[in-house]
Design an enzyme around this catalytic site. Structure first.
Site, PDB file in Angstrom:
ATOM      1  CG  HIS A 287      -1.956  -1.027   1.269  1.00 39.96           C
ATOM      2  ND1 HIS A 287      -2.851  -1.215   0.239  1.00 39.96           N
ATOM      3  CD2 HIS A 287      -2.263  -1.956   2.215  1.00 39.96           C
ATOM      4  CE1 HIS A 287      -3.657  -2.224   0.561  1.00 39.96           C
ATOM      5  NE2 HIS A 287      -3.324  -2.699   1.742  1.00 39.96           N
TER       6      HIS A 287
ATOM      7  CG  ASP B  46      -1.595  -7.724  -4.195  1.00 38.95           C
ATOM      8  OD1 ASP B  46      -2.291  -8.347  -3.374  1.00 38.95           O
ATOM      9  OD2 ASP B  46      -1.025  -6.646  -3.935  1.00 38.95           O
TER      10      ASP B  46
HETATM   11 ZN   LIG Z   1      -4.399  -7.028   3.257  1.00 40.37          ZN
END
Ligand SMILES: [Zn+2]
Length: 398
Positions: free
Chosen positions: A139, A174
């Site tokens: 992130h 991912d």
């Molecule tokens: Zn996560």
């Protein structure tokens, strides 16, 4: 088959990436993972080599992050009360990413570990797989921390690989329950980095992005592929999408290396998310990934950890991935000594007795709600259709 060596990048120093006792991301999960791998005999495997990480340099961090942000992290790391820095400007502070002493070094170590993993695969001919369980901080953005991630070790590793081979083609897959937003936005216009993310839809979960209409921009148009999933998605539903779409995408793109973020917060009991997977699916995913790596990704696999907030779940899932890399067939049982360790260190979690659990719970719930199940199946079919009719044709044109 991956008959060459497998690198596991590990150090007890990973415990220093620690936002505090009340934060869900507890470094204990890495320690328990290593312990389980050891007790299952995986660390004694002749193909396995344990590698020590190194610190990532400031110059290496600057391949991804602004020096302004790096300096802010450094200052707050030295003195969390430094009043000359406004932490919230950089996504730091109370909440998801609290400031802690030593966070610059702890985060640089995670990045350095991912660089060691990348180097060993790319430079050493006798290694083809490597795993950094502390990595996967997907992130983090150029100018700020986000979602427990201070520096984006995946992006740093990607930049590093691009330096080693200018026109390298990287596929990034991912599977964390949260959208891999940091990596997506950092390489959004880059056709040499294919970003694929399967996650709980942003309509229900942080960070709110990862819709199927996010497909990249400029030269990168068509090189971002998102599968936003519905809460309650079961093993069966997830596998259907994964096995139908992912091998075809990777075959079409045919990268030089596969990078995977192996977040396991997709588990049905995970406290932060609402997907419905159970541990047995990670065996299937690991199998499909390994086959894809061998067949379509130049037999090079760089794996990072990721989310996962149950201390009793993360170690089992990641031990399963490492076993697959080593071609070791594990039995569905756990060493008694590890069970005792979990009982002692995480007494508030259900004690696990088997390596992988069953998924009856979610499948039974869905059987009791046939209309909901049908809606979900139809929705997933629409994602597969999108892949066949939109994503794949765009990829094969390039
Ligand atoms: Zn996560």
């Amino acid at each position: 088959m991956g008959s060459k060596k497998v690198g596991l990048v590990y150090t007890d120093e990973y415990q220093k990436y620690n936002f505090g006792d009340r934060h869900p991301l507890r470094p204990l999960r890495i320690k328990l993972t290593y312990s389980l791998m050891e007790k299952l005999g995986l660390l004694k495997n002749e193909r396995l080599e344990i590698l020590s990480p190194r610190m990532c340099s400031k110059e290496e961090l600057e391949m991804v992050h602004s020096s302004d942000y790096i300096n802010a992290v450094k200052k707050l790391s030295e003195d969390p009360d430094d009043k000359t820095v406004k932490p919230y400007v950089y996504g730091l502070g109370p909440g998801d990413n609290p400031v802690f002493k030593g966070m610059y070094e702890a985060s640089s170590l995670v990045c350095g570990a991912s660089l060691v993993a990348a180097d060993i695969i790319w430079k050493e001919n006798d290694f083809n797989f490597a795993f950094n369980p502390a990595g996967g901080l997907h992130h983090a953005m150029r100018n700020k921390a986000s979602g427990f991630c201070i520096f984006n070790d995946i992006a740093v590793a990607i930049k590093h690989l691009k330096k080693l081979k200018k026109d390298i083609k990287i596929a990034y897959l991912d599977i964390d329950a949260h959208h891999g937003d940091g990596v997506q936005w950092l390489f959004y216009n880059d056709p040499n980095v294919l970003k694929i993310s399967l996650h709980e839809s942003g309509k229900f979960l942080f960070p709110g992005t990862g819709e199927s209409k996010e497909i990249g921009e400029g030269n990168g148009l068509g090189y971002t592929i998102n599968f936003p999933l519905l809460p309650g998605t079961s093993n069966k539903m997830y596998l259907k999408i994964f096995r139908t779409c992912i091998p075809k995408i990777l075959e079409t793109y045919n990268p030089d290396i596969l990078l995977t973020q192996l977040g396991v917060d997709t588990h049905f009991n995970d406290p932060l998310t609402q997907l419905g997977l159970s541990i047995s699916i990670y065996r299937d995913l690991a199998q499909t990934m390994e086959t894809c790596v061998t067949d379509y990704c130049n037999n090079r696999w760089l794996a990072f950890g990721g989310g996962g907030y149950l201390m009793s779940v993360v170690p089992r899932a990641w031990a399963i991935f490492l076993a697959k890399m080593l071609d070791v067939e594990l039995e569905n049982k756990l060493p008694d000594s590890w069970i005792e360790e979990v009982k002692k260190t995480v007494p508030y979690e259900d004690t696990p007795y088997l390596l992988w659990d069953r998924n009856d719970k979610i499948e039974v719930q869905l059987l009791a709600h046939p209309e909901l199940a049908k809606k979900m199946i139809d929705y997933n079919k629409s994602l597969v259709k999108l892949c066949d009719e939109k994503y794949l044709p765009t990829l094969s044109k390039s």
